[in-house]
Design a protein around this motif. Structure first.
Motif, short mmCIF file in Angstrom:
data_model
loop_
_atom_site.label_atom_id
_atom_site.label_comp_id
_atom_site.label_asym_id
_atom_site.label_seq_id
_atom_site.Cartn_x
_atom_site.Cartn_y
_atom_site.Cartn_z
N LYS A 8 -6.43 1.84 6.29
CA LYS A 8 -5.83 0.52 6.29
C LYS A 8 -4.79 0.28 7.38
CE LYS A 8 -7.84 -1.14 2.53
NZ LYS A 8 -8.71 -2.33 2.59
N LEU A 60 -1.44 -2.00 -5.69
CA LEU A 60 -2.67 -1.64 -4.99
C LEU A 60 -3.84 -2.58 -5.27
CD1 LEU A 60 -2.55 2.23 -5.54
CD2 LEU A 60 -1.96 0.97 -3.46
N LEU A 82 0.82 -1.20 0.00
CA LEU A 82 0.00 0.00 0.00
C LEU A 82 0.86 1.26 0.00
CD1 LEU A 82 -2.86 1.28 0.26
CD2 LEU A 82 -2.53 1.18 2.74
#
Length: 409
Positions: free
Chosen positions: A128, A187, A13
């Protein structure tokens, strides 16, 4: 937060968003290093070429607000990755535009696409990552922003010096495409996009206007409005001074080459360092004290360049960059800290004002440039900095007490 993710996914990420940020800022600022080439290719005046950054900054500014709404409604991944792919597809269109007005229209469109990453990335990380990881991830991401901006400007200067227009566009298109492919691969496994259509996701039923509630709330907060204005006005001066100084250094008595003039952007590194140290500075000086010191540095740096020697110009821009990034770090963090809710929308409004300032600075300073050259740009900048000082004084009166900066700022 949508759920704790593994360390490996966290790295994916962070790397994916940071690479996306680098390619976005390369695309945004590369044209700032190509101003002489653009003026020559489209047969316009060097001063008029500075509008290329203004138009993309303008559309980027307002698009931030739309992406904030859309990503809250349908998830972060889809709007972010679609905008990146569309950016990669629009770059080759530069080869077919044959007028300056068409080029400005294309950059206006690209500004809309460029807004997705800065509007969504920090919210994506907050969704996240747990707080300890978020602090480190935020620092890495912000460093990527700075790196992309510097590389974009230097790359633009290299292209203007050594490549043709066609070769420059092909190289930019290739770099963008490769970066988008890699970012997508990083991603995609972390996609959080729902399948709800965008129109349905934005419906609010009986709560009409609810998606805009956060924006209205923050615009009604006088303390936040002050920081929005200070950040926008400071960036209005900073980014456009870097555009006009290139034109000045190309002229006698300096006669720098097209690539050499972009080396002035290395002065941004003093700002990167000052932003990194801004947390400790605000603890000692407080918000008003730091804003006051920062404005003094920007004014001193601008005035120093009037000595019109290479050393004075370099030192002046080092001082100005240091002062500006202190202001940016302070305002950005204070917006996040003082917003009582809808923090993503508060940050989106700040960035909107920030880039809107960049877009207005070129048209505002251009008459000063035409009338008095670089000295005129400095005088125009001092007017804007004087207005900024008034708003900073307002912040001093209304926002007493030092508020610590978050570590990731």
């Amino acid at each position: 937060m949508n759920g704790r993710i593994s360390r490996a996914d966290a790295r994916r990420l962070i790397y994916g968003l940071s690479l996306a940020s680098v390619v976005v800022y390369i695309n945004l600022y590369l044209v700032q290093g190509m101003l002489p080439m653009l003026a020559e290719h489209f047969a316009i005046s060097p001063g008029a070429s500075t509008l290329i950054l203004s138009v993309s900054s303008f559309s980027l500014a307002f698009s931030l607000l739309g992406y904030a709404l859309i990503s809250d409604a349908i998830g972060r991944f889809r709007p972010l990755i679609i905008s990146l792919w569309l950016l990669a597809l629009t770059n080759p269109l530069m080869l077919v535009v044959d007028s300056w007005s068409q080029m400005l229209s294309l950059r206006l469109l690209q500004g809309i696409l460029l807004a997705a990453v800065p509007a969504i990335a920090m919210a994506y990380l907050r969704d996240k990552l747990p707080l300890p990881a978020l602090i480190k991830a935020g620092a890495f991401y912000i460093a990527a922003n700075s790196f992309g901006g510097i590389i974009g400007r230097l790359l633009g200067g290299f292209m203007a010096q050594h490549l043709s227009w066609v070769a420059s566009v092909v190289l930019l298109s290739g770099i963008t495409l490769v970066a988008v492919v890699i970012s997508h691969r990083f991603l995609a496994p972390l996609s959080d996009a729902s399948r709800k259509p965008i129109n349905d996701a934005l419906k609010v039923g009986s709560g009409a206007g609810r998606p805009w509630k956060g924006f209205i709330l923050h615009l009604g907060n006088p303390q936040l409005r002050v920081f929005y204005l200070i950040g926008g006005l400071a960036f209005m001066v900073m980014v456009n001074q870097f555009s006009f100084i290139q034109l000045h250094l190309l002229e006698p008595p300096f006669g720098w080459s097209r690539f050499e003039v972009t080396l002035i952007f290395l002065c941004y590194l003093s700002g990167t360092l000052s932003a990194y140290r801004s947390g400790s500075a605000i603890k000692h000086l407080g918000v008003p004290g730091l804003l006051g010191l920062s404005l003094v540095l920007m004014v001193a740096g601008s005035v120093l360049t009037l000595l019109n020697t290479q050393l004075a110009i370099i030192l002046g821009f080092l001082l100005s960059a240091c002062g500006f990034f202190l202001i940016h770090a302070c305002c950005n963090s204070q917006v996040a800290l003082r917003a009582t809710g809808h923090r993503a929308k508060a940050s989106a409004l700040y960035l909107c004002c920030y880039y809107l300032g960049a877009s207005l600075g070129g048209p505002f300073l251009m008459p000063f440039w035409h009338q008095a050259g670089w000295a005129g740009v400095v005088y125009g900048s001092l007017i804007v900095l004087g207005v900024t000082a008034v708003f900073a004084w307002f912040a001093l009166r209304r926002g007493k007490g030092a508020m610590p900066l978050p570590a990731y700022r």
